[in-house]
Design an enzyme around this catalytic site. Structure first.
Site, PDB file in Angstrom:
ATOM      1  N   LYS A 189     -22.095  -0.253  13.376  1.00 45.72           N
ATOM      2  CA  LYS A 189     -21.409  -1.548  13.347  1.00 45.72           C
ATOM      3  C   LYS A 189     -21.257  -1.981  11.899  1.00 45.72           C
ATOM      4  O   LYS A 189     -22.009  -2.797  11.370  1.00 45.72           O
ATOM      5  CB  LYS A 189     -22.174  -2.599  14.157  1.00 45.72           C
ATOM      6  CG  LYS A 189     -21.270  -3.778  14.501  1.00 45.72           C
ATOM      7  CD  LYS A 189     -20.089  -3.331  15.346  1.00 45.72           C
ATOM      8  CE  LYS A 189     -19.029  -4.383  15.482  1.00 45.72           C
ATOM      9  NZ  LYS A 189     -17.842  -3.910  16.194  1.00 45.72           N
ATOM     10  N   SER A 391     -14.063  -2.939  19.954  1.00 46.11           N
ATOM     11  CA  SER A 391     -14.973  -4.086  19.904  1.00 46.11           C
ATOM     12  C   SER A 391     -14.556  -5.112  20.958  1.00 46.11           C
ATOM     13  O   SER A 391     -14.568  -4.814  22.146  1.00 46.11           O
ATOM     14  CB  SER A 391     -15.003  -4.686  18.500  1.00 46.11           C
ATOM     15  OG  SER A 391     -15.593  -3.794  17.600  1.00 46.11           O
TER      16      SER A 391
END
Length: 591
Positions: A189, A391
């Site tokens: 991430k 996402s």
């Protein structure tokens, strides 16, 4: 002095008011003129010039419309273009396509959809001739479907592979005096890396290299199929940059030949059966060209099909934000409402959620996810991924009955992060200080004017970790995977569509047409149905007022802040990331 300011303010207000009225009147007149019927002549050639950004749905810039009536208003709608190609295939008046891809501004998955539509058009036996003065690599990929590709003798062609370049702003934030306080979960991430680093981390480099290689393999394979050049030869040409001029492109058979515009016109004329005269050569005026924009209008004028049975295509494109959102963003409240209306409308038999988003607010994503779950109970809902659905974009898709994506769609990135900027130094630099009193230890936890305490940091980290558990649990449920299986492909990692299929993150390869076909089948519809697109497009007046409102707000802020405006603007952009985010590692641009 106060009196003069009031007078001046009144005058400015009146000028703005009369300016708006004038523009609206001109707009109405321009709109009336543009509503004139378009006639498609026999023996016509559809002229497609891809010299402007390709977006999901065509949108009109009201000011551009006023200044340049009749043009394509600043962008090309993917949906409208593919529909035009489908109609042109069956339209006996259209004999072929003249394609000028030039420097195509579009994502790879969008280009693949257009490319497939062009291949479908060719099945009619009609010709496609491509001509450009300059061909970027994306443009060449698109042009490679043509029967013949011509390039200006003094033009340029790019065929040297893809690159992903990331812009890092850590040094800029340091100079401004803004400290990004970041909370995240997962090795991959890396959405916050541009704020914290000056180069890629090893994990970010690994995932970027993996998916860009995958995307490039797809491009080479499809070019090879159409141009009859082996993949190893294409790779060698690109890696050694053997082609940088039109002559070299011809020698390596990437193009048919070099030619000037008038020579290409002669080629098109031959395809149409025109006989040229050496004394008076043919020019463009001798060919019935019809622009894409005019052909789209002609299609709209002749559309008369109506059915109570509908498939709703809800087009969600842009960053995901809380609330209603604005232009080119996905407001969680707005799009949840669209899904809800489609669920409650008995005439809508199935829903296709068309997603082109790298993510954003985790809260807004979850608001829309809930509406997907409710819709799923009463009618089919299919996700159609465009260039990017990662996402928060993947969050929107993961609960749907079926997920459709292109092999070169960028997806995954299942992970979240939180960020609270500390702008104390920035504010001090422009002479601003703050102080406060509070009723408890955490009352001022989301302040932007000081660093967080260790206790506050732990609270926010716990929230982010809980958000990640929620995201992965719902993703596992939607994909019928165990939580451990899902987490093995999560951790914020980005995948290509090919990789996502292998990891069970998507179900079917294809574009919007495939998703609509699946929706039709699941809803058990025959051919008596309509496809309707949502949200409703804004009217001309609504667009005018929206543009004016944004411009006036920006003007006022600049006037009030003066030299401090750039710094405050940067701070506002960081503030938009406040709260838990499900967002791509960075703004991905493949070039």
């Amino acid at each position: 002095m106060k009196f003069l300011r009031i007078v001046l303010g009144t005058v400015v207000g009146l000028l703005v008011f009369f300016g708006i009225i004038t523009l609206v009147i001109i707009g109405i007149a321009s709109s009336a003129a543009s509503d004139q019927e378009v006639e498609v002549e026999e023996n016509s050639v559809l002229k497609i010039e891809l010299n402007q950004p390709i977006v999901e749905r065509e949108t009109e810039d009201p000011f551009n419309t006023l200044l340049f009536p009749g043009n394509n208003n600043g962008n090309i709608g993917l949906i409208e273009l593919n529909e035009a190609l489908k109609k042109a295939k069956e339209d006996d008046r259209i004999k072929g396509i003249y394609l000028d891809a030039g420097i195509t501004l579009g994502g790879l998955a969008s280009l693949r959809e257009i490319r497939n539509s062009l291949l479908d058009f060719k099945e009619s036996g009609k010709f496609i001739i491509a001509y450009s003065e300059i061909l970027s690599e994306k443009a060449y990929y698109l042009s490679s479907v043509a029967d013949d590709i011509y390039l200006h003798p003094q033009g340029n062609i790019e065929f040297n592979g893809f690159v992903v370049e990331v812009t890092f702003i850590k040094n800029t934030l340091d100079k401004l005096g803004v400290e990004p306080q970041v909370f995240r979960v997962g090795d991959f991430k890396s959405a916050v890396e541009p704020l914290l680093r000056t180069n890629m981390s090893d994990s970010s480099r690994l995932q970027s290299q993996a998916y860009i290689n995958n995307l490039y393999d797809i491009i080479l394979e499809e070019i090879s199929s159409e141009r009859d050049i082996s993949i190893p030869v294409l790779r060698q040409i690109a890696d050694s940059m053997k082609v940088s001029s039109p002559v070299e492109a011809k020698n390596y058979q990437l193009i048919t030949d070099t030619a000037y515009y008038d020579m290409v016109i002669e080629k098109i004329a031959e395809e149409l059966g025109h006989e040229s005269d050496d004394d008076e050569p043919l020019d463009a005026e001798d060919i019935n060209f019809i622009s894409l924009k005019k052909y789209e209008k002609a299609i709209a004028q002749t559309a008369d099909d109506y059915s109570r049975n509908r498939i709703a295509v809800i087009v969600a494109s842009g960053a995901i934000v809380n609330g209603k959102g604005e232009n080119n963003v996905i407001g969680g409240e707005t799009f949840a409402k669209e899904i809800r209306k489609a669920r409650l409308d008995d005439n809508i038999k199935a829903i296709v959620l068309r997603i082109n988003s790298g993510g954003g607010s985790a809260l807004a994503s979850d608001v829309m996810w809930r509406e997907v779950q409710l819709a799923k109970k009463v009618k089919p809902i299919i996700a159609s991924m465009s260039d990017v659905a990662a996402s928060g974009g993947y969050y929107m898709a993961m609960g749907c009955d079926t997920i459709v994506a292109q092999p070169n769609t960028i997806t995954g990135s299942i992970g979240i992060f939180g960020i609270i900027p500390n702008a104390k130094e920035l504010l001090n630099n422009i002479g601003v200080t703050t102080d406060y009193v509070q009723t408890g230890e955490f009352a001022n936890i989301f302040s932007l004017t000081r660093p967080l305490s260790s206790g506050e940091k732990q609270v926010i980290q716990n929230q982010v970790e809980q958000g990640y558990e929620d995201f992965t649990t719902k993703a596992a449920m939607g994909r019928n995977m165990s939580i451990n299986q899902l987490k093995s492909v999560a951790s914020g990692r980005v995948w290509s569509g090919v990789e996502a299929m292998e990891k069970n993150l998507i179900d079917v390869f294809g574009g919007l047409d495939v998703a609509i076909a699946i929706a039709k089948e699941k809803a058990q519809l025959e051919d008596d149905y309509q496809v309707k697109y949502y949200p409703r497009k804004k009217t001309f007046l609504e667009q005018i007022m929206s543009e004016f409102d944004q411009e006036i707000s920006a003007y006022r802020l600049k006037r009030e802040l003066g030299i401090a405006y750039p710094a405050v603007k940067q701070l506002k952009e960081l503030q938009n990331l406040q709260g838990t985010q499900a967002r791509l590692p960075f703004e991905i641009e493949i070039k």
